[in-house]
Write a protein that holds these residues in place. Sequence first.
Motif, PDB file in Angstrom:
ATOM      1  N   ALA A   1      30.375  53.895  46.522  1.00 55.86           N
ATOM      2  CA  ALA A   1      31.358  53.003  46.427  1.00 55.86           C
ATOM      3  C   ALA A   1      31.690  52.109  45.280  1.00 55.86           C
ATOM      4  O   ALA A   1      32.794  51.931  44.935  1.00 55.86           O
ATOM      5  N   ARG A   2      30.444  51.648  44.782  1.00 63.55           N
ATOM      6  CA  ARG A   2      30.721  50.848  43.679  1.00 63.55           C
ATOM      7  C   ARG A   2      31.103  51.622  42.519  1.00 63.55           C
ATOM      8  O   ARG A   2      32.097  51.124  41.620  1.00 63.55           O
TER       9      ARG A   2
ATOM     10  N   ARG B   1      34.782  52.197  42.675  1.00 65.94           N
ATOM     11  CA  ARG B   1      35.650  51.137  42.506  1.00 65.94           C
ATOM     12  C   ARG B   1      35.638  50.746  40.875  1.00 65.94           C
ATOM     13  O   ARG B   1      36.532  50.572  40.434  1.00 65.94           O
TER      14      ARG B   1
ATOM     15  N   ASP C   1      32.123  43.847  50.849  1.00 63.95           N
ATOM     16  CA  ASP C   1      32.941  43.792  49.595  1.00 63.95           C
ATOM     17  C   ASP C   1      32.228  43.476  48.651  1.00 63.95           C
ATOM     18  O   ASP C   1      32.134  43.980  47.231  1.00 63.95           O
TER      19      ASP C   1
ATOM     20  N   THR D   1      30.037  46.341  46.940  1.00 64.86           N
ATOM     21  CA  THR D   1      30.721  47.249  46.203  1.00 64.86           C
ATOM     22  C   THR D   1      31.440  46.582  44.787  1.00 64.86           C
ATOM     23  O   THR D   1      31.835  47.433  44.191  1.00 64.86           O
ATOM     24  N   ALA D   2      31.625  45.331  44.741  1.00 65.61           N
ATOM     25  CA  ALA D   2      31.937  44.929  43.712  1.00 65.61           C
ATOM     26  C   ALA D   2      31.174  44.560  42.608  1.00 65.61           C
ATOM     27  O   ALA D   2      31.437  44.280  41.438  1.00 65.61           O
ATOM     28  N   GLN D   3      29.871  44.653  42.883  1.00 61.67           N
ATOM     29  CA  GLN D   3      28.925  44.736  41.707  1.00 61.67           C
ATOM     30  C   GLN D   3      29.046  45.901  40.590  1.00 61.67           C
ATOM     31  O   GLN D   3      29.275  46.878  41.069  1.00 61.67           O
TER      32      GLN D   3
END
Lengths: 394, 316
Positions: free
Chosen positions: A362-363, A366, B3, B6-8
């Motif tokens: 997912a990362r 993104r 969230d 996954t934002a890292q």
Amino acid sequence: MRLAIVVPRYGPGIVGGAETLCRDYAERLRAAGHDVEVLTTCARDHFSWSNEFPAGTTLIEGVTVHRFPVTTAKDHGAVTMLHARLDAGFKLDAAGERRWVENTGFSEPMMEAIAAVARRVDAVLFAPYLFAATVFGARVSPQKSLIIPCLHDEAYARFGIVQETLRGVAGLIFNSAPERDLAARLLGDVLPRNHVVGVGFDEPGPLDPAWWRRRTRVDGDLVAYAGRREIAKNFPLLLQWMTAYDEGLSHCGPATLLAMGSGEVRAPGSARDVVRDLGFVSQHEKLEAFSASVATAQLSLNESFSYVLMESWLAGTPVIVHAACDVTRTHCAESGGGLWVRDAETFAAALDRLRADAALRARMARAGDHYVRTHYSWPAVLSRLEQAVRDLSA
Amino acid sequence: MTDQDTAQPVDVAAVVAEIEAEVARRRAAGEYPQDLLDRLAVEFHDVADERTSLEEMAHIETVRPLVSTRSRLAPAALFAKKVLRRAVAWYVKPIAEDQSRFNFALLHEVRSLRERVDRLDSAWSRPAGSPPREAGARGLELSAARLHILDTMLRDLPAGPVLVAWWADDALLQGLVSRGLPVETSTRDGAMALAARTAGARVHDVDPLAFLRDCGPTLGAVVAPGLLPMLTPSEALALVPLAAAALRDGGRVYFDAPDPAGPGVPADPSLIDPGFRRWVARDTVMLLCEAAGLREVTVHPVGTALWHAVTARRKT
């Protein structure tokens, strides 16, 4: 700005990265208020170069398109002979190179039209580098000619006749920085002025991977491939690595390769259970297949940009690329959206890692998505393209 | 998964490095089924090799798949094409067959030529059944004349083996060994290897060019008497720079060959030695040495024969 775009084949249903790029540029530039016209041939197929479209001027999606007949019919015997020489690792002499290029859709009336159009436009854009329309067309008015080469590291890029054309024009527009590095290696110290622009992408729209899985009736973890299923794109290597993964290298059980695109899937018996051949699919279906997969694999070494990577990231899926391809590896390293592998063992370990670690997937997806939106949104690309044309044609 | 997770940002280079380290560890532990990888490499070989074979190209088909782009008239158009094709077949087919026969005959000749060239390019071995008779001049002790030159040349060598890259007369090898020099040779020829071992030289079982390419700058001297006339042009061009690169600083090279400009020279060099293919002039050898960056390039007459020797030194 007043611009002309010269591309050997143009129109809906014409497949090819450079052809799609030219169509996107023409339509987007026109929509942005520029005066754009396209010069192309009557050919639909780049193997036969037979004149299938009628000659004359038409309007496609609001863009004025002038079509000219191919006047040098392809001499299949001569081209086969020249290809045999190139395949065997020989170089062609100057006459052989010229003959080869003349057999790639040369149109005498288009050359005359380029001379006429060059007088009334600010710049003439040519793409891609290896066809007669560019090699001869860009020499008609070199001071106004800008080439978008879509360069690959291949025998044709070493043709003297090609390199003379690339060196002699007002400027080059590259799709990526590694493509520019390749041009610098090939052309030496005489690289003309240039810019890196790239390709733009739109929002993919809503994707429903669960519905796509139900409709397509596929289960389990999927690895997506989209593009030409041929050796030039390293598709047989991907099949081999997926088969090795399935037969012993995997630590997470088997996975299925979704093969989308043109060309026949030529697989030995051991690979048949590993691959699901979806054939040619719509753009939306391709994106849904990406979104339903744990990774998209692109092992091609012949890339000047790679649409597939960007589309996969926009669909929310990380990618696996070949470490030996500067273009795709650079995209992955800069975005954080993909892993690069060197052999069957690292491919298997990378795929295992992505399958086992949903958070990492997912990362990465993104990060890739952010990269595309930042660098390859249409407004960003158009802005770079306008700047490039202004600088290089000044 | 939140969230925030996954934002890292992802350091993919670090992930790739971890994967490569893991693969290296598993390889070292023998965890990968190598037989599987080997088998798949063979199975997929044909899939990957999409290059058309020469045989396929040589055979001309008079029949092509028939297609029509007209949607409604397609069946009629295809039928008309089939009729036309059959109508002209009596004329086209024999021509295509003649051309195919010609192509295959040509292909056969090309293959024979390629085999001949490969044979000529491959062997660095004494011609079978040929006793060393390279002197070409009766009564001349060529090895003695060579040793006379080498005695002077090899006096101030740097430490390192003296590689004798070729010899026709075992007396030369024995003479060098008896002078206390660390003589080595490199040959795939069984008879030459046996002779060298008998003479007291160390033998490397590889082609001399391959040995020179891999040995690094470790040699005190490279001695190649009578070798250049035996080589193909590409081998001769490769030999001198490789020999130069294989020398330690101050190391020496020695080449010799019959002089094509001398009086009474036979028209064909193979009359001097059956393995000789061409004349190699002293100017050519000097040029090759100079192009390889060697210094002190000197020409010596070899006794009273029609031979000349060229010696040179590596100096950085």
